[in-house]
Scaffold this motif. Sequence first.
Motif, mmCIF file in Angstrom:
data_model
loop_
_atom_site.group_PDB
_atom_site.id
_atom_site.type_symbol
_atom_site.label_atom_id
_atom_site.label_comp_id
_atom_site.label_asym_id
_atom_site.label_seq_id
_atom_site.Cartn_x
_atom_site.Cartn_y
_atom_site.Cartn_z
ATOM 1 N N THR A 33 14.118 -23.042 28.486
ATOM 2 C CA THR A 33 13.254 -22.849 27.324
ATOM 3 C C THR A 33 14.077 -22.821 26.036
ATOM 4 O OG1 THR A 33 13.395 -20.432 27.359
ATOM 5 C CG2 THR A 33 11.703 -21.457 28.748
ATOM 6 N N SER A 34 13.428 -23.156 24.946
ATOM 7 C CA SER A 34 14.088 -23.106 23.638
ATOM 8 C C SER A 34 14.526 -21.686 23.323
ATOM 9 C CB SER A 34 13.136 -23.608 22.549
ATOM 10 O OG SER A 34 12.792 -24.957 22.762
ATOM 11 N N ALA A 35 13.705 -20.711 23.713
ATOM 12 C CA ALA A 35 14.037 -19.314 23.445
ATOM 13 C C ALA A 35 15.331 -18.914 24.153
ATOM 14 C CB ALA A 35 12.891 -18.410 23.910
ATOM 15 N N ASP A 36 15.482 -19.328 25.401
ATOM 16 C CA ASP A 36 16.705 -18.991 26.151
ATOM 17 C C ASP A 36 17.931 -19.670 25.543
ATOM 18 O OD1 ASP A 36 15.367 -17.368 27.924
ATOM 19 O OD2 ASP A 36 15.033 -18.955 29.394
ATOM 20 N N VAL A 37 17.779 -20.951 25.148
ATOM 21 C CA VAL A 37 18.902 -21.685 24.556
ATOM 22 C C VAL A 37 19.323 -21.058 23.239
ATOM 23 C CG1 VAL A 37 19.633 -23.894 23.556
ATOM 24 C CG2 VAL A 37 18.308 -23.863 25.682
ATOM 25 N N LEU A 38 18.347 -20.824 22.349
ATOM 26 C CA LEU A 38 18.671 -20.286 21.026
ATOM 27 C C LEU A 38 19.197 -18.857 21.103
ATOM 28 C CD1 LEU A 38 15.693 -21.697 18.901
ATOM 29 C CD2 LEU A 38 18.015 -22.579 19.111
ATOM 30 N N GLU A 39 18.681 -18.069 22.044
ATOM 31 C CA GLU A 39 19.168 -16.696 22.185
ATOM 32 C C GLU A 39 20.639 -16.683 22.584
ATOM 33 O OE1 GLU A 39 18.286 -12.601 24.764
ATOM 34 O OE2 GLU A 39 17.170 -14.447 25.170
ATOM 35 N N LYS A 40 21.000 -17.518 23.549
ATOM 36 C CA LYS A 40 22.386 -17.547 24.017
ATOM 37 C C LYS A 40 23.316 -18.119 22.951
ATOM 38 C CE LYS A 40 24.791 -18.156 28.358
ATOM 39 N NZ LYS A 40 24.639 -18.552 29.778
ATOM 40 N N ILE A 41 22.854 -19.175 22.252
ATOM 41 C CA ILE A 41 23.653 -19.772 21.180
ATOM 42 C C ILE A 41 23.854 -18.772 20.049
ATOM 43 C CG2 ILE A 41 23.593 -21.463 19.311
ATOM 44 C CD1 ILE A 41 24.510 -22.724 21.825
ATOM 45 N N ASN A 42 22.776 -18.087 19.658
ATOM 46 C CA ASN A 42 22.860 -17.137 18.546
ATOM 47 C C ASN A 42 23.839 -16.012 18.848
ATOM 48 O OD1 ASN A 42 21.679 -16.082 15.915
ATOM 49 N ND2 ASN A 42 21.232 -14.358 17.279
ATOM 50 N N GLN A 43 23.796 -15.493 20.060
ATOM 51 C CA GLN A 43 24.722 -14.424 20.442
ATOM 52 C C GLN A 43 26.173 -14.879 20.315
ATOM 53 O OE1 GLN A 43 23.490 -13.364 24.412
ATOM 54 N NE2 GLN A 43 21.775 -12.110 23.711
ATOM 55 N N ALA A 44 26.441 -16.119 20.764
ATOM 56 C CA ALA A 44 27.811 -16.642 20.715
ATOM 57 C C ALA A 44 28.246 -16.907 19.279
ATOM 58 C CB ALA A 44 27.911 -17.919 21.549
ATOM 59 N N LEU A 45 27.350 -17.435 18.441
ATOM 60 C CA LEU A 45 27.688 -17.712 17.050
ATOM 61 C C LEU A 45 28.010 -16.419 16.296
ATOM 62 C CD1 LEU A 45 25.010 -20.422 16.076
ATOM 63 C CD2 LEU A 45 27.423 -20.797 16.586
ATOM 64 N N VAL A 46 27.173 -15.408 16.485
ATOM 65 C CA VAL A 46 27.390 -14.131 15.805
ATOM 66 C C VAL A 46 28.698 -13.492 16.276
ATOM 67 C CG1 VAL A 46 26.502 -11.784 15.527
ATOM 68 C CG2 VAL A 46 24.945 -13.728 15.389
ATOM 69 N N LYS A 47 28.950 -13.567 17.559
ATOM 70 C CA LYS A 47 30.168 -12.986 18.118
ATOM 71 C C LYS A 47 31.420 -13.565 17.469
ATOM 72 C CE LYS A 47 32.722 -12.649 22.484
ATOM 73 N NZ LYS A 47 32.711 -12.942 23.943
ATOM 74 N N HIS A 48 31.386 -14.872 17.182
ATOM 75 C CA HIS A 48 32.567 -15.537 16.619
ATOM 76 C C HIS A 48 32.450 -15.740 15.103
ATOM 77 C CE1 HIS A 48 34.423 -16.368 20.523
ATOM 78 N NE2 HIS A 48 33.208 -16.604 20.969
ATOM 79 N N ASN A 49 31.519 -15.031 14.482
ATOM 80 C CA ASN A 49 31.360 -15.026 13.028
ATOM 81 C C ASN A 49 31.068 -16.408 12.447
ATOM 82 O OD1 ASN A 49 31.171 -13.542 10.647
ATOM 83 N ND2 ASN A 49 33.317 -13.923 10.085
ATOM 84 N N LEU A 50 30.160 -17.110 13.106
ATOM 85 C CA LEU A 50 29.704 -18.415 12.604
ATOM 86 C C LEU A 50 28.230 -18.298 12.238
ATOM 87 C CD1 LEU A 50 31.221 -20.921 15.209
ATOM 88 C CD2 LEU A 50 32.123 -20.368 12.956
ATOM 89 N N CYS A 51 27.856 -18.891 11.118
ATOM 90 C CA CYS A 51 26.448 -18.923 10.753
ATOM 91 C C CYS A 51 25.949 -20.359 10.832
ATOM 92 C CB CYS A 51 26.220 -18.345 9.355
ATOM 93 S SG CYS A 51 26.781 -19.395 8.001
ATOM 94 N N SER A 52 24.651 -20.517 11.041
ATOM 95 C CA SER A 52 24.078 -21.861 11.157
ATOM 96 C C SER A 52 23.073 -22.100 10.033
ATOM 97 C CB SER A 52 23.386 -22.039 12.512
ATOM 98 O OG SER A 52 22.299 -21.149 12.635
ATOM 99 N N ILE A 53 23.112 -23.312 9.505
ATOM 100 C CA ILE A 53 22.165 -23.739 8.470
ATOM 101 C C ILE A 53 21.462 -24.985 8.995
ATOM 102 C CG2 ILE A 53 21.894 -24.550 6.108
ATOM 103 C CD1 ILE A 53 24.514 -23.086 5.447
#
Length: 206
Positions: A33-53
């Motif tokens: 699901t999109s929710a599962d993909v975005l949740e896992k991606i968001n956690q990893a991005l925040v962990k490594h101090n990356l933001c998405s636009i």
Amino acid sequence: MQKIAKKLVEIMKEVSYIEKKGRNSFHNYSYATSADVLEKINQALVKHNLCSIVLTELLRMDEVTTAKGSIEHLVTVKVDVMLVDGDSGETVSFIGLGSGQDSGDKAIMKAQTAGIKYAYMMSFAIATGDDPEADSGTDESNVIHEENKGKSAKNKATTNNVVANEYLCKKCKDELTEKVYKYSLSKHGVPLCMKCQKLNNGSNVA
């Protein structure tokens, strides 16, 4: 790009696989699901101090008629995703395409969600267990189809040969029409063409 590249590698390790928890009961298949993909991606991005636009461009909107006769909107969008490293300021961008269909106002949202989901999945090489070459059902169906085609052709050829051999003149082997064939059998007891019937002067041919 060296600093952000190192972070992206770490993110790829952390999101390398996402379980398919979604289920399409109509077409009978599972999906991530999109929710599962975005949740896992968001956690990893925040962990490594990356933001998405994310920027979305509408490529196409069409009206389509469903099998039930209702009108729905079919939308295709291009999604540009830019990741910014909060530590170094380095950026990286990638693109995703998505389509969505809906009878109301959700077609664009569906297209955007699909575009973002697959942009991340392809860019980070996320596996979900899907493999087009592992579609054994389709392969089995194709094999059975080819086998049935072969059997059908063989049976047809056999049938044609029986008919062809049955309607041949016993002497010259010329083909006979059904009418001549039946007449010759009743008159001479054997299948003969008109020419051979005249040559034999009406005598029976064993």
